[in-house]
Design a protein around this motif. Structure first.
Motif, PDB file in Angstrom:
ATOM      1  N   ALA A  88       0.729  -1.172   0.106  1.00 10.76           N
ATOM      2  CA  ALA A  88      -0.030   0.066   0.068  1.00 10.76           C
ATOM      3  C   ALA A  88       0.831   1.258   0.152  1.00 10.76           C
ATOM      4  N   SER A  89       2.086   1.000  -0.089  1.00  7.11           N
ATOM      5  CA  SER A  89       2.937   2.158  -0.083  1.00  7.11           C
ATOM      6  C   SER A  89       3.142   3.257  -1.156  1.00  7.11           C
ATOM      7  N   GLY A  90       2.723   2.459  -2.358  1.00  6.95           N
ATOM      8  CA  GLY A  90       3.095   3.396  -3.717  1.00  6.95           C
ATOM      9  C   GLY A  90       4.396   3.213  -4.264  1.00  6.95           C
ATOM     10  N   LEU A  91       5.323   2.764  -3.367  1.00  7.88           N
ATOM     11  CA  LEU A  91       6.775   2.480  -3.855  1.00  7.88           C
ATOM     12  C   LEU A  91       6.599   1.548  -5.180  1.00  7.88           C
ATOM     13  N   PRO A  92       7.623   1.689  -6.198  1.00 10.91           N
ATOM     14  CA  PRO A  92       7.698   0.675  -7.320  1.00 10.91           C
ATOM     15  C   PRO A  92       7.928  -0.534  -6.750  1.00 10.91           C
ATOM     16  N   LEU A  93       7.562  -1.525  -7.524  1.00 11.91           N
ATOM     17  CA  LEU A  93       7.779  -2.899  -7.228  1.00 11.91           C
ATOM     18  C   LEU A  93       9.339  -3.438  -7.474  1.00 11.91           C
ATOM     19  N   VAL A  94       9.737  -4.024  -6.854  1.00 10.48           N
ATOM     20  CA  VAL A  94      11.248  -4.510  -6.582  1.00 10.48           C
ATOM     21  C   VAL A  94      11.340  -5.973  -6.331  1.00 10.48           C
ATOM     22  N   LEU A  95      12.546  -6.555  -6.437  1.00  5.96           N
ATOM     23  CA  LEU A  95      12.873  -7.606  -6.004  1.00  5.96           C
ATOM     24  C   LEU A  95      12.801  -7.823  -4.516  1.00  5.96           C
ATOM     25  N   ALA A  96      11.963  -8.786  -4.058  1.00 11.98           N
ATOM     26  CA  ALA A  96      11.788  -8.824  -2.461  1.00 11.98           C
ATOM     27  C   ALA A  96      12.017 -10.117  -2.072  1.00 11.98           C
ATOM     28  N   HIS A  97      12.837 -10.503  -1.078  1.00  9.49           N
ATOM     29  CA  HIS A  97      13.254 -11.738  -0.692  1.00  9.49           C
ATOM     30  C   HIS A  97      11.781 -12.691  -0.007  1.00  9.49           C
ATOM     31  N   GLY A  98      11.223 -11.849   0.727  1.00 10.54           N
ATOM     32  CA  GLY A  98       9.954 -12.424   1.060  1.00 10.54           C
ATOM     33  C   GLY A  98       9.887 -13.416   2.610  1.00 10.54           C
ATOM     34  N   ASP A  99      11.028 -13.603   2.883  1.00 11.82           N
ATOM     35  CA  ASP A  99      11.260 -14.284   4.051  1.00 11.82           C
ATOM     36  C   ASP A  99      12.539 -13.674   4.827  1.00 11.82           C
ATOM     37  N   CYS A 100      12.806 -12.547   4.853  1.00 10.56           N
ATOM     38  CA  CYS A 100      14.012 -11.736   5.493  1.00 10.56           C
ATOM     39  C   CYS A 100      14.097 -11.586   6.738  1.00 10.56           C
ATOM     40  N   HIS A 101      14.766 -12.782   7.426  1.00 13.41           N
ATOM     41  CA  HIS A 101      15.330 -12.507   8.991  1.00 13.41           C
ATOM     42  C   HIS A 101      16.625 -13.135   9.339  1.00 13.41           C
ATOM     43  N   LEU A 102      17.183 -13.043  10.330  1.00 15.66           N
ATOM     44  CA  LEU A 102      18.612 -13.148  10.462  1.00 15.66           C
ATOM     45  C   LEU A 102      18.849 -14.689  10.247  1.00 15.66           C
ATOM     46  N   ASP A 103      18.090 -15.835  10.585  1.00 17.47           N
ATOM     47  CA  ASP A 103      18.061 -17.248  10.206  1.00 17.47           C
ATOM     48  C   ASP A 103      18.417 -17.412   8.761  1.00 17.47           C
ATOM     49  N   ASN A 104      18.075 -16.642   7.777  1.00 15.77           N
ATOM     50  CA  ASN A 104      18.210 -16.835   6.437  1.00 15.77           C
ATOM     51  C   ASN A 104      19.327 -15.688   5.805  1.00 15.77           C
ATOM     52  N   MET A 105      20.344 -15.336   6.883  1.00 11.15           N
ATOM     53  CA  MET A 105      21.478 -14.444   6.527  1.00 11.15           C
ATOM     54  C   MET A 105      22.636 -15.321   7.017  1.00 11.15           C
ATOM     55  N   VAL A 106      23.779 -15.214   6.080  1.00  6.19           N
ATOM     56  CA  VAL A 106      25.094 -15.825   6.391  1.00  6.19           C
ATOM     57  C   VAL A 106      26.144 -14.747   5.897  1.00  6.19           C
ATOM     58  N   ARG A 107      27.326 -15.088   6.443  1.00 10.86           N
ATOM     59  CA  ARG A 107      28.465 -14.292   6.103  1.00 10.86           C
ATOM     60  C   ARG A 107      29.590 -15.097   5.670  1.00 10.86           C
ATOM     61  N   ASP A 108      29.980 -14.583   4.058  1.00 11.60           N
ATOM     62  CA  ASP A 108      30.916 -15.373   3.306  1.00 11.60           C
ATOM     63  C   ASP A 108      32.317 -15.023   4.062  1.00 11.60           C
ATOM     64  N   GLY A 109      33.212 -15.672   3.069  1.00 11.26           N
ATOM     65  CA  GLY A 109      34.772 -15.629   3.737  1.00 11.26           C
ATOM     66  C   GLY A 109      35.122 -14.268   3.860  1.00 11.26           C
ATOM     67  N   SER A 110      34.704 -13.136   3.194  1.00 11.60           N
ATOM     68  CA  SER A 110      35.057 -12.139   2.912  1.00 11.60           C
ATOM     69  C   SER A 110      34.387 -11.082   4.154  1.00 11.60           C
ATOM     70  N   GLY A 111      33.343 -11.821   4.709  1.00  7.24           N
ATOM     71  CA  GLY A 111      32.687 -10.832   5.820  1.00  7.24           C
ATOM     72  C   GLY A 111      31.460 -10.351   5.301  1.00  7.24           C
ATOM     73  N   ARG A 112      31.054 -10.448   3.887  1.00  3.19           N
ATOM     74  CA  ARG A 112      29.870  -9.854   3.503  1.00  3.19           C
ATOM     75  C   ARG A 112      28.701 -10.665   4.003  1.00  3.19           C
ATOM     76  N   VAL A 113      27.489 -10.098   4.121  1.00  4.71           N
ATOM     77  CA  VAL A 113      26.485 -10.537   4.617  1.00  4.71           C
ATOM     78  C   VAL A 113      25.653 -11.083   3.410  1.00  4.71           C
ATOM     79  N   LEU A 114      24.983 -12.245   3.233  1.00  7.89           N
ATOM     80  CA  LEU A 114      24.314 -12.917   2.164  1.00  7.89           C
ATOM     81  C   LEU A 114      22.873 -13.198   2.691  1.00  7.89           C
ATOM     82  N   LEU A 115      21.873 -13.356   1.682  1.00  3.67           N
ATOM     83  CA  LEU A 115      20.840 -14.104   1.921  1.00  3.67           C
ATOM     84  C   LEU A 115      20.578 -15.479   1.325  1.00  3.67           C
ATOM     85  N   VAL A 116      20.014 -16.371   2.158  1.00 11.48           N
ATOM     86  CA  VAL A 116      19.657 -17.651   1.563  1.00 11.48           C
ATOM     87  C   VAL A 116      17.980 -17.928   1.791  1.00 11.48           C
ATOM     88  N   ASP A 117      17.668 -19.156   1.067  1.00 16.99           N
ATOM     89  CA  ASP A 117      16.387 -19.404   1.146  1.00 16.99           C
ATOM     90  C   ASP A 117      15.365 -18.391   0.609  1.00 16.99           C
TER      91      ASP A 117
END
Length: 257
Positions: A136-165
């Motif tokens: 209902a925000s009126g913002l443009p539609l974008v790619l959304a993860h849909g289940d974005c929480h910390l259990d679905n986040m990991v850190r790669d070898g360079s320290g970057r935070v990434l999303l899984v699932d």
């Protein structure tokens, strides 16, 4: 039903992994997918296998999204090492990454990295064929993860935070991703710096932070009313109290969705 451990080895080999030496089950998610750590001749990967017929469409969506993101200049998910998309199931092998610390142990920098990651997802081109869930925000539609929480986040070898699932990926206004990350963390007793994360997210997306704040409140109110009730029993009383207070604060401020 999740595959038996021996099946996980077979699925790993079908995904093109060479020299499979050890397969160790990690967990079975609510979606019915089995997840395993797999040692191969070239290193350790994480293999996710879905065989439940009712979940195959979601699993195929995840494989499609991960394949699409592989060409993105900014890493948003672990590197894909192999996939299987068959009539009997779907498997995806990902480069191994480390889980994030518990929410209460994240630093201010960690939270800012999460806000930047969510914004980067929303700035990435969406693959074709995703369902649309306009907010209902009126913002443009974008790619959304849909289940974005910390259990679905990991850190790669360079320290970057990434999303899984990515099984629930969709096109939407994206605000649910940021809000749900906050809600899940607060339900577990953490205190994410909302204002600072909002500023980081808004700047990355080119949005006005002051104008974004009430839109985030409206998204949060909707999630509290529509999404949370079935899951409240999974936490302790303190978590339920946090969400109840947040709901009361939003409604008393006259921010009805």
């Amino acid at each position: 039903m999740a595959p038996a451990p021996l099946d996980l080895r077979s699925w790993s080999e079908r995904a093109g992994l060479e020299g499979v030496r050890d397969v160790r089950a990690i967990t079975t998610g609510r979606s019915g997918s089995a997840v395993a750590s797999v040692r191969t001749s070239t290193g350790t990967v994480v293999v996710k296998v879905t065989t439940d017929p009712g979940q195959l469409a979601r699993a195929r969506r995840e494989v499609a999204v991960l394949g699409h993101l592989a060409g993105h200049p900014v890493p948003l998910a672990p590197t894909v090492r192999g996939t299987v998309v068959g009539a009997d199931g779907v498997a995806v092998a990902l480069e191994q990454a480390a889980p994030l610390p518990p929410a209460g142990r994240l630093s201010a920098g960690d939270w800012q990295a999460i806000a930047a990651l969510v914004a980067a997802v929303h700035l990435a081109p969406a693959p074709p064929g995703l369902s649309e869930v306009p907010g209902a925000s009126g913002l443009p539609l974008v790619l959304a993860h849909g289940d974005c929480h910390l259990d679905n986040m990991v850190r790669d070898g360079s320290g970057r935070v990434l999303l899984v699932d990515w099984q629930d990926a969709r096109r939407g206004d994206g605000l649910d991703d940021l809000v749900f990350a906050w809600q899940r963390a607060e339900f577990e007793g953490a205190h994410p710096p909302r204002e600072e994360m909002t500023a980081t997210y808004a700047a990355a997306r080119g949005l006005d932070g002051a104008a974004l704040a009430p839109l985030l409140d409206a998204a949060e109110l909707r999630l509290l009313r529509e999404n949370w009730p079935p899951f409240l029993a999974m936490g302790d009383e303190s978590g339920r109290t946090v969400l109840a207070r947040r709901l009361a604060a939003l409604t008393s401020a006259g921010r009805e969705a």
